[in-house]
Design a protein around this motif. Structure first.
Motif, short mmCIF file in Angstrom:
data_model
loop_
_atom_site.label_atom_id
_atom_site.label_comp_id
_atom_site.label_asym_id
_atom_site.label_seq_id
_atom_site.Cartn_x
_atom_site.Cartn_y
_atom_site.Cartn_z
N GLY A 9 92.13 75.41 20.31
CA GLY A 9 92.55 76.78 21.10
C GLY A 9 93.28 77.50 20.34
O GLY A 9 93.64 78.77 20.69
N ALA A 10 93.57 77.29 18.75
CA ALA A 10 93.94 78.18 18.03
C ALA A 10 93.09 79.32 17.47
O ALA A 10 91.79 79.22 17.58
CB ALA A 10 94.74 77.41 16.76
N ILE A 11 93.67 80.61 17.15
CA ILE A 11 92.91 81.57 16.57
C ILE A 11 92.45 81.34 15.02
O ILE A 11 93.54 80.86 14.29
CB ILE A 11 93.59 82.89 16.70
CG1 ILE A 11 93.80 83.08 18.29
CG2 ILE A 11 93.11 84.08 16.00
CD1 ILE A 11 94.62 84.39 18.72
N PHE A 12 91.37 81.58 14.73
CA PHE A 12 91.13 81.57 13.23
C PHE A 12 90.59 82.83 12.61
O PHE A 12 89.83 83.56 13.17
CB PHE A 12 89.86 80.49 13.05
CG PHE A 12 89.53 80.23 11.68
CD1 PHE A 12 90.24 79.33 11.01
CD2 PHE A 12 88.46 80.77 11.04
CE1 PHE A 12 89.92 79.14 9.70
CE2 PHE A 12 88.07 80.70 9.56
CZ PHE A 12 88.91 79.86 9.03
N VAL A 13 91.36 82.95 11.19
CA VAL A 13 90.80 84.40 10.65
C VAL A 13 90.38 83.80 9.30
O VAL A 13 91.03 82.92 8.56
CB VAL A 13 92.06 84.98 10.49
CG1 VAL A 13 91.73 86.52 9.69
CG2 VAL A 13 92.37 85.75 12.22
N ASP A 14 89.53 84.45 8.86
CA ASP A 14 89.00 84.34 7.51
C ASP A 14 89.91 84.91 6.43
O ASP A 14 90.06 86.16 6.41
CB ASP A 14 87.41 84.57 7.32
CG ASP A 14 87.13 84.49 5.66
OD1 ASP A 14 87.51 83.25 5.14
OD2 ASP A 14 86.07 84.69 5.59
N TYR A 41 95.48 80.73 12.49
CA TYR A 41 95.19 79.79 11.33
C TYR A 41 94.54 80.70 10.45
O TYR A 41 93.24 81.15 10.76
CB TYR A 41 94.50 78.59 11.71
CG TYR A 41 94.36 77.45 10.62
CD1 TYR A 41 95.17 76.37 10.82
CD2 TYR A 41 93.38 77.70 9.63
CE1 TYR A 41 94.82 75.45 9.77
CE2 TYR A 41 93.09 76.57 8.63
CZ TYR A 41 93.95 75.47 8.65
OH TYR A 41 93.65 74.70 7.89
N VAL A 42 94.90 80.89 9.08
CA VAL A 42 94.16 81.73 8.25
C VAL A 42 93.91 81.09 7.11
O VAL A 42 94.79 80.54 6.26
CB VAL A 42 95.04 83.08 7.84
CG1 VAL A 42 94.23 83.96 6.81
CG2 VAL A 42 95.69 83.83 8.88
N ASP A 43 92.54 80.70 6.62
CA ASP A 43 91.93 80.09 5.61
C ASP A 43 92.00 81.10 4.56
O ASP A 43 91.15 81.90 4.26
CB ASP A 43 90.89 79.43 5.74
CG ASP A 43 90.45 78.51 4.71
OD1 ASP A 43 90.73 77.21 4.64
OD2 ASP A 43 90.15 78.93 3.41
N GLY A 87 83.14 92.92 8.95
CA GLY A 87 82.29 91.78 8.90
C GLY A 87 83.00 90.38 9.51
O GLY A 87 84.18 90.60 9.96
N PRO A 88 82.23 89.60 9.83
CA PRO A 88 82.78 88.42 10.65
C PRO A 88 83.39 87.22 9.87
O PRO A 88 83.76 87.64 8.51
CB PRO A 88 81.45 87.88 10.90
CG PRO A 88 80.57 87.87 9.91
CD PRO A 88 80.77 89.36 9.45
N ILE A 89 83.92 86.51 10.54
CA ILE A 89 84.41 85.18 9.73
C ILE A 89 83.25 84.74 8.64
O ILE A 89 82.32 84.73 8.62
CB ILE A 89 84.41 83.99 10.61
CG1 ILE A 89 85.41 84.12 11.98
CG2 ILE A 89 85.00 82.65 9.86
CD1 ILE A 89 86.82 84.19 11.60
N GLY A 90 84.14 84.67 7.54
CA GLY A 90 83.26 84.38 6.15
C GLY A 90 82.88 85.62 5.31
O GLY A 90 82.60 85.21 4.12
N ALA A 91 83.08 86.75 5.74
CA ALA A 91 83.00 87.94 4.90
C ALA A 91 83.86 88.00 3.84
O ALA A 91 83.96 88.23 2.65
CB ALA A 91 83.20 89.24 5.90
N GLY A 144 87.13 88.73 10.40
CA GLY A 144 86.83 88.13 11.71
C GLY A 144 87.44 88.86 12.75
O GLY A 144 88.28 89.92 12.59
N PRO A 145 87.16 88.42 14.15
CA PRO A 145 87.49 89.41 15.23
C PRO A 145 89.07 89.53 15.36
O PRO A 145 89.63 90.43 15.81
CB PRO A 145 86.83 88.69 16.26
CG PRO A 145 86.33 87.38 15.93
CD PRO A 145 86.21 87.53 14.30
N ASP A 146 89.85 88.74 14.85
CA ASP A 146 91.41 88.66 14.97
C ASP A 146 92.08 88.99 13.58
O ASP A 146 93.22 88.91 13.40
CB ASP A 146 91.66 87.42 15.52
CG ASP A 146 91.21 87.11 16.93
OD1 ASP A 146 91.37 87.72 17.80
OD2 ASP A 146 90.35 86.03 16.82
N ALA A 147 91.32 89.42 12.72
CA ALA A 147 92.08 89.81 11.37
C ALA A 147 93.14 90.85 11.58
O ALA A 147 94.23 90.46 10.83
CB ALA A 147 90.90 90.43 10.56
N LEU A 148 93.00 91.68 12.32
CA LEU A 148 93.99 92.70 12.52
C LEU A 148 95.41 92.11 12.79
O LEU A 148 96.48 92.65 12.54
CB LEU A 148 93.42 93.87 13.45
CG LEU A 148 92.91 95.12 13.03
CD1 LEU A 148 92.56 96.21 13.93
CD2 LEU A 148 93.88 95.67 11.92
#
Lengths: 281, 281
Positions: free
Chosen positions: B113-118, B91-93, B160-164, B139-143
């Motif tokens: 349980g889904a993965i989140f990317v900013d 899920y990418v916001d 940077g993290p989620i939010g960057a 975020g950690p799963d951005a790639l």
């Protein structure tokens, strides 16, 4: 015959204006009583001579160049001498003030029998051979002041009544200094959020003009921020009919106040702004 | 095998992103229930297909591209379907929202349980062969999302993290849209004060870059102002630790609100802004 010009006060801008006038042959008077040794030295080096209120009121022109919060008080303090003067000078308010404040000063000066002209300075303290500084003039007697263009100043006359030159100064400074305040806010927010590098990289690609402007202007801001506080408050008054706009400039005034405090103290905001600007080079 | 991407909603930005994806071979799902005929037509023309919540949750990626005020509600409404899904999507916001709001959405999505990317979108709705639009990811799963670069999107991963990524979007929009708000305020104030001509003439000489930027951007603003209101409120939240900055963006939100109302009605502000920009040509 060369004109006699009173320039009050001998701050950075006032003394630079005075130096242009004296170097072109005008006599420049000012008031040095109670001023610091540094200010007195600056005034002397600009060729300004100390004078009494009566001698100020006896000049051909009085240029009021003071911090915005002192503009009304200066006119009030000179009013008795202006009232007593047999030969009335032309009083030019050159300060960064709201047209409503200008009209208050106009009333004070006009009541003494002196002539009032509105002025607004755009640009840095003037230097020889520089075309960067203009003192805009407005009002029915504005043309009478332009004789000073023969004495080293650039003084375009603007259409419109008393208040027009100040309105132009307010809107110009509202854009340039307002953008500086907003840019500082976002540089600091991006730095706190750890996204300064990414922001600079993106702006280099998609907003090169804004990035260049902000990072060129910003390093000059902290040392001047203390002077911009009252100017932002005047601009808030200028857009007062527009509540939205007033909120911007009240926020800008507080920002400059905080940066000024930081600049004289901890220097953390100043350092963060400098670091951001370095990234853009 | 081509990815399945859910893009919600099919607004101007969402449908343009979808069109890039479908034209490069991806399947794009969306939710059309309750949408206007114009929106349904735009979605169809972008090659998007209507889907149930379960089918949205069964996609490989979900791109949330909604007005800022709806970002949390969308995640909440999809949460049950995400929880039920056996194969969890990423899920990418992509919305213009405060990093604090992004972290709220991260919690909602992660709990299913889904993965989140900013994500944060810089630039206009993307067009073929244009390099003007970038969807920043963090975020950690951005790639894992960058596989979509093979399907017509530009998706730089930011440190940077989620939010960057959202912080970058906030600070970028804070500068560009904030400056637009401030410029509009001053164009209107100068026009009311009768000093617009003099301001344009002075800026042509001493601030050509800012004048050009403002008068190029301003004519595009009124039709978009209604969408920028909530974005300014998010930016006020982003700089919330800095009371000064929050005041700027609350004022900007109100300005855009008033311009939006004017644009849909009397058109006096819009006409004054257009007239100012014409002078600069």
């Amino acid at each position: 015959m060369s004109p006699i010009v009173a320039v009050i006060a001998p701050g950075m801008m006032g003394s630079a204006v005075a130096k242009r006038l004296t170097s072109c042959g005008a006599e420049v008077r000012t008031m040095l009583s109670g001023r610091s040794a540094a200010t007195i030295a600056r005034a002397r080096s600009a060729g300004m001579v100390d004078a009494t209120s009566a001698q100020i009121a006896d000049a051909d022109f009085i240029l009021s160049i003071v911090p915005p919060g002192q503009a009304v008080a200066l006119a009030e303090s000179l009013a008795p001498a202006l009232r007593s003067a047999t030969r009335k000078p032309i009083y030019v308010d050159c300060n960064a003030i709201n047209p409503a404040t200008v009209r208050t000063i106009d009333s004070i000066v006009r009541e003494t029998g002196a002539i009032f002209v509105d002025g607004g300075i755009i640009g840095p303290p003037p230097e020889p051979d520089s075309t960067k500084t203009r003192i805009y003039l407005s009002g029915p007697d504005a043309l009478k002041v332009t004789v000073l263009e023969q004495y080293g100043l650039s003084m375009p006359v603007q259409a419109g009544p008393i208040g027009a030159a100040s309105a132009m100064k307010m809107s110009y400074a509202g854009i340039t200094k307002g953008f500086t305040a907003l840019g500082a806010t976002m540089m600091l927010a991006a730095t706190r959020a750890g996204t300064a590098d990414a922001l600079v990289a993106e702006m280099k690609v998609s907003q090169p003009a804004l990035l260049k402007w902000l990072t060129t202007q910003m390093p000059k801001m902290p040392s001047k921020a203390y002077r911009w506080v009252a100017e932002m408050e005047e601009i808030a008054g200028f857009v007062g009919a527009d509540q939205t706009g007033a909120g911007f400039y009240e926020s800008a005034a507080r920002l400059f106040d905080r940066v000024a405090e930081d600049f004289g103290g901890q220097n953390t905001k100043t350092a963060a702004l400098d670091a951001f600007c370095e990234k853009a080079k």
